[in-house]
Design a protein around this motif. Sequence first.
Motif, short mmCIF file in Angstrom:
data_model
loop_
_atom_site.label_atom_id
_atom_site.label_comp_id
_atom_site.label_asym_id
_atom_site.label_seq_id
_atom_site.Cartn_x
_atom_site.Cartn_y
_atom_site.Cartn_z
N ALA A 93 -11.61 5.33 -14.03
CA ALA A 93 -11.36 6.55 -13.25
C ALA A 93 -11.73 6.34 -11.79
CB ALA A 93 -12.14 7.72 -13.84
N THR A 94 -12.88 5.72 -11.55
CA THR A 94 -13.31 5.46 -10.17
C THR A 94 -12.31 4.59 -9.44
OG1 THR A 94 -15.65 5.67 -10.76
CG2 THR A 94 -15.14 4.45 -8.76
N THR A 95 -11.78 3.59 -10.13
CA THR A 95 -10.81 2.69 -9.51
C THR A 95 -9.53 3.42 -9.15
OG1 THR A 95 -11.71 0.82 -10.78
CG2 THR A 95 -9.51 0.55 -9.84
N VAL A 96 -9.04 4.25 -10.07
CA VAL A 96 -7.80 5.00 -9.81
C VAL A 96 -7.98 5.96 -8.65
CG1 VAL A 96 -6.18 6.68 -10.77
CG2 VAL A 96 -6.99 4.77 -12.18
N VAL A 97 -9.11 6.67 -8.63
CA VAL A 97 -9.38 7.62 -7.54
C VAL A 97 -9.48 6.89 -6.21
CG1 VAL A 97 -11.09 9.24 -6.61
CG2 VAL A 97 -10.45 9.35 -9.03
N ALA A 98 -10.18 5.76 -6.20
CA ALA A 98 -10.36 5.01 -4.96
C ALA A 98 -9.02 4.46 -4.45
CB ALA A 98 -11.35 3.86 -5.18
N VAL A 99 -8.18 3.98 -5.34
CA VAL A 99 -6.89 3.45 -4.92
C VAL A 99 -6.02 4.56 -4.35
CG1 VAL A 99 -4.72 2.48 -5.78
CG2 VAL A 99 -6.89 1.43 -6.41
N ALA A 100 -6.00 5.73 -5.00
CA ALA A 100 -5.21 6.85 -4.48
C ALA A 100 -5.71 7.26 -3.09
CB ALA A 100 -5.28 8.03 -5.45
N ALA A 101 -7.03 7.31 -2.93
CA ALA A 101 -7.59 7.67 -1.62
C ALA A 101 -7.25 6.63 -0.57
CB ALA A 101 -9.11 7.83 -1.72
N GLY A 102 -7.27 5.36 -0.96
CA GLY A 102 -6.92 4.30 -0.03
C GLY A 102 -5.46 4.36 0.39
N LEU A 103 -4.58 4.59 -0.57
CA LEU A 103 -3.15 4.70 -0.24
C LEU A 103 -2.90 5.92 0.65
CD1 LEU A 103 -1.51 3.80 -3.67
CD2 LEU A 103 -1.68 2.35 -1.64
N GLU A 104 -3.61 7.02 0.39
CA GLU A 104 -3.47 8.21 1.24
C GLU A 104 -3.87 7.90 2.67
OE1 GLU A 104 -5.70 12.41 2.19
OE2 GLU A 104 -6.29 11.27 0.41
N ALA A 105 -5.04 7.24 2.83
CA ALA A 105 -5.54 6.93 4.17
C ALA A 105 -4.64 5.93 4.88
CB ALA A 105 -6.97 6.39 4.07
N LEU A 106 -4.27 4.87 4.21
CA LEU A 106 -3.43 3.84 4.83
C LEU A 106 -2.03 4.37 5.11
CD1 LEU A 106 -4.57 0.84 2.61
CD2 LEU A 106 -5.00 1.07 5.07
N GLY A 107 -1.54 5.25 4.23
CA GLY A 107 -0.20 5.79 4.41
C GLY A 107 -0.07 6.66 5.64
N GLY A 108 -1.20 7.19 6.13
CA GLY A 108 -1.14 7.98 7.35
C GLY A 108 -0.74 7.15 8.55
N GLY A 109 -1.04 5.86 8.52
CA GLY A 109 -0.67 4.99 9.63
C GLY A 109 0.54 4.14 9.37
N ASP A 110 0.84 3.89 8.10
CA ASP A 110 1.97 3.05 7.74
C ASP A 110 2.56 3.58 6.44
OD1 ASP A 110 3.78 1.12 6.99
OD2 ASP A 110 2.43 -0.58 7.29
N PRO A 111 3.70 4.26 6.50
CA PRO A 111 4.26 4.89 5.30
C PRO A 111 4.61 3.91 4.19
CG PRO A 111 5.84 4.94 7.12
CD PRO A 111 4.52 4.51 7.70
N ARG A 112 4.66 2.63 4.49
CA ARG A 112 4.97 1.66 3.44
C ARG A 112 3.90 1.66 2.34
NH1 ARG A 112 5.99 -3.65 6.97
NH2 ARG A 112 4.15 -2.75 7.97
N TRP A 113 2.68 2.07 2.69
CA TRP A 113 1.62 2.14 1.68
C TRP A 113 1.89 3.22 0.65
CZ3 TRP A 113 -1.83 -1.49 0.75
CH2 TRP A 113 -2.17 -2.38 1.79
N LEU A 114 2.73 4.19 1.00
CA LEU A 114 3.06 5.26 0.07
C LEU A 114 4.38 5.00 -0.65
CD1 LEU A 114 1.99 8.35 2.20
CD2 LEU A 114 0.71 7.21 0.37
N ASP A 115 4.88 3.80 -0.53
CA ASP A 115 6.07 3.41 -1.28
C ASP A 115 5.70 3.23 -2.75
OD1 ASP A 115 8.98 2.23 -0.97
OD2 ASP A 115 7.90 0.89 -2.33
N ARG A 116 6.61 3.55 -3.62
CA ARG A 116 6.35 3.48 -5.06
C ARG A 116 5.91 2.08 -5.50
NH1 ARG A 116 11.08 4.12 -9.47
NH2 ARG A 116 9.83 4.08 -11.35
#
Length: 220
Positions: free
Chosen positions: A150-173
Motif C-alpha cells: 500500500a505504501t508503495t502504491v501511494v508513493a508512486v501515485a504521489a510521485g506521478l502526480e508531482a512529476l506530471g505537473g512539470g511533464d505530462p508524460r509522467w501521467l501517460d498510461r
Amino acid sequence: MAKQERAIRTRNALITAAAELFDQDGYEASSLAVISARAGVSSGALHFHFANKAALVDGVVNAAGERLRSITRHRDALSLQVLIDASHDLVRGLAQDVVLRAGFALSARPERTAAARDLRRDWQTWVEATVERAAREGALKPGVVPCDLATTVVAVAAGLEALGGGDPRWLDRSALARFWALVLPCVVSPAARDLFAGLGRAGCDPVPRGVPVAPPRIGS
C-alpha cells in the motif's frame, strides 16, 4: 427548479474556472475577479456561493473528492485488480480532469479548511483497505506485507502526480503500466498472476456479460 439548476450551473462554472486558474497560475496569482470573469458570472454571484478565496479552495477540493469517490467506487473484481484499475483511473484523471488535478494540489495547501477533504489521505486510506482485502482473498504471495505494498502504491501515485505537473508524460498510461509490470511478479504468486492485468481493465478483453470477473478467493 430552474432557479436551483441555474445556481448549480453557476457554482460548477466557478469551481471549474477556479481549478483552471489555480492549476495554470497558482493559488496566489489567481484573483476572485479573474475567476468570476472566466466563469462568466458577476462578482456578486461568486460571493453568493463562496464567501472568500478559501471557501472556493474548499469547493474545488470537495468537487475533486467526488471524482475520487467515483474512481474508488465498488467494482466487481478481485481487490488487487480493483486497485490496479483505480490507480489507472486516478492517473488518467490527473492528466485530463483539471478539477481533480487542482483539487489534489490544493488539498495540501494551508488554505484548505477542516471542512474540505484531504484527498491524499482519502486515497491512502482506500488503498490500504483495498490491499488488506486483496491479502484476505489470497492474492498476495506469502511474506508480502500489505502495508508495504500500500505504501508503495501511494508513493508512486504521489510521485506521478508531482512529476506530471512539470511533464505530462509522467501521467501517460504507460508509466503506471510499467510500474505494475515490475511489481506484480513480486507480490502475486505465479499461479495467480494471469488473473491480474497491469494495464488495467481497459487494457484487457472485455468480460462477457453474465460471466463472473473472478472467483471470490484465489485457489479456493
